[in-house]
Design an enzyme around this catalytic site. Structure first.
Site, short mmCIF file in Angstrom:
data_model
loop_
_atom_site.label_atom_id
_atom_site.label_comp_id
_atom_site.label_asym_id
_atom_site.label_seq_id
_atom_site.Cartn_x
_atom_site.Cartn_y
_atom_site.Cartn_z
N ALA A 236 0.85 -1.18 0.00
CA ALA A 236 0.00 0.00 0.00
C ALA A 236 0.89 1.23 0.00
O ALA A 236 2.09 1.17 0.28
CB ALA A 236 -0.92 0.01 1.22
N LYS A 237 0.29 2.37 -0.31
CA LYS A 237 1.06 3.61 -0.40
C LYS A 237 1.70 4.00 0.93
O LYS A 237 2.71 4.70 0.96
CB LYS A 237 0.17 4.73 -0.94
CG LYS A 237 -0.05 4.63 -2.45
CD LYS A 237 -0.98 5.69 -2.98
CE LYS A 237 -2.42 5.35 -2.65
NZ LYS A 237 -3.38 6.29 -3.29
#
Length: 299
Positions: A236-237
């Site tokens: 994920a970011k």
């Protein structure tokens, strides 16, 4: 060209990260290697963020992907979804549901129902009961399924049997549910091959079953391994520099990213070379564990 297109269908909720881009590359390689058209669909029914679509299309092009025809958006296809729900309703295959999430969690399971299945609370309400519940809250529309499981065949996973329950077709806020929209969209676009992350494999039996009820073809499925961080969670970011923009700011260009992603699949570092070498049977079956700190140059 081979009948039945391939496709990539991101939700415009933000920038694509390396896991998304790796899946997009795989979807493209599966389609192009089989002589299929490759389509792009924006699944923007529920999670659209202003400007995200433009950034995603730019990033897909930056890693070398092309697609056939115009980009399709789900928000432009409401009439198709409602027509499908109307057909199912006319066949007696839907019912109104007024349950909240909490009520579903607290309800006892229906006899012989699989773990996690909707317990059937609203399945057999009388008209008087429905009228009383309608006055309390809007209704969702659920499928009236006649099976509890369904099997599909996946290119990478083989035969897979999964839960089919009375899943939601349209939520009580009026938004069409993913399982209906994706089946209708794939049929309308002539999609014959669905390549996506293997976290969505449990959705395939529901979608294949629904496709049968609607009388549309079931596509070929290929659920590919995800990219995970060192803790074993889906990338994920929040893990750091995992988008093209963040990597570019750290000195890693899109061509390098493409080469990195293809290398993680055991393929040559450019798309033309990877397309020539592509063999689905040789793809890794395990997740790719990636530490984003290893991507950026040391200062």
């Amino acid at each position: 060209m081979t009948p039945g297109a391939g496709r990539f269908a991101p939700s415009p909720s933000g920038e694509l990260h390396l896991g998304n881009l790796r899946t997009a590359l795989l979807a493209w390689l599966f389609a192009r290697s089989a002589g299929r058209r490759f389509l792009l669909r924006v699944e923007d029914l529920d999670r659209a963020r202003a400007g995200a679509e433009e950034v995603q299309l730019r990033d897909l092009a930056a890693v070398g992907l092309d697609w056939d025809g115009e980009v399709v958006r789900q928000t432009e296809r409401g009439a198709l979804y409602e027509e499908a729900i109307a057909r199912l309703t006319a066949a007696g295959l839907t019912y109104e549901c007024y349950c909240t999430r909490r009520e579903i969690q607290e309800a006892p399971s229906a006899p012989h129902a699989p773990q996690g299945a909707y317990p059937g609370t609203c399945r057999d309400l009388t008209e008087a009961q429905r009228a009383r519940r309608r006055a309390e809250r809007p209704a969702a529309i659920r499928l009236r399924a006649s099976v509890t499981d369904w099997a599909v065949t996946d290119v990478l996973h083989g035969r897979y049997s999964g839960l089919v329950d009375d899943f939601v077709l349209r939520r009580n806020d009026g938004v069409v549910a993913y399982n209906l929209a994706v089946v209708v969209d794939d049929a309308a676009q002539g999609v014959g091959q669905v390549v996506r992350g293997d976290d969505l494999l449990p959705s395939a039996p529901r979608q294949a079953y629904l496709a049968g009820l609607l009388g549309v073809p079931v596509p070929e499925y290929a659920h590919v391994p995800l990219v995970l961080n060192p803790a074993g969670r889906r990338l994920a970011k929040r893990d750091g520099a995992v988008t093209l923009r963040a990597l570019a700011a750290a000195g890693v260009g899109p061509e390098e990213v493409t080469g990195l992603l293809l290398g993680s699949l055991g393929l040559p570092a450019t798309l033309p070379e990877a397309l020539t070498a592509f063999d689905p049977a040789a793809l890794p079956r395990d997740p790719w564990i990636l530490d984003p700190q290893d991507l950026t140059p040391r200062r």
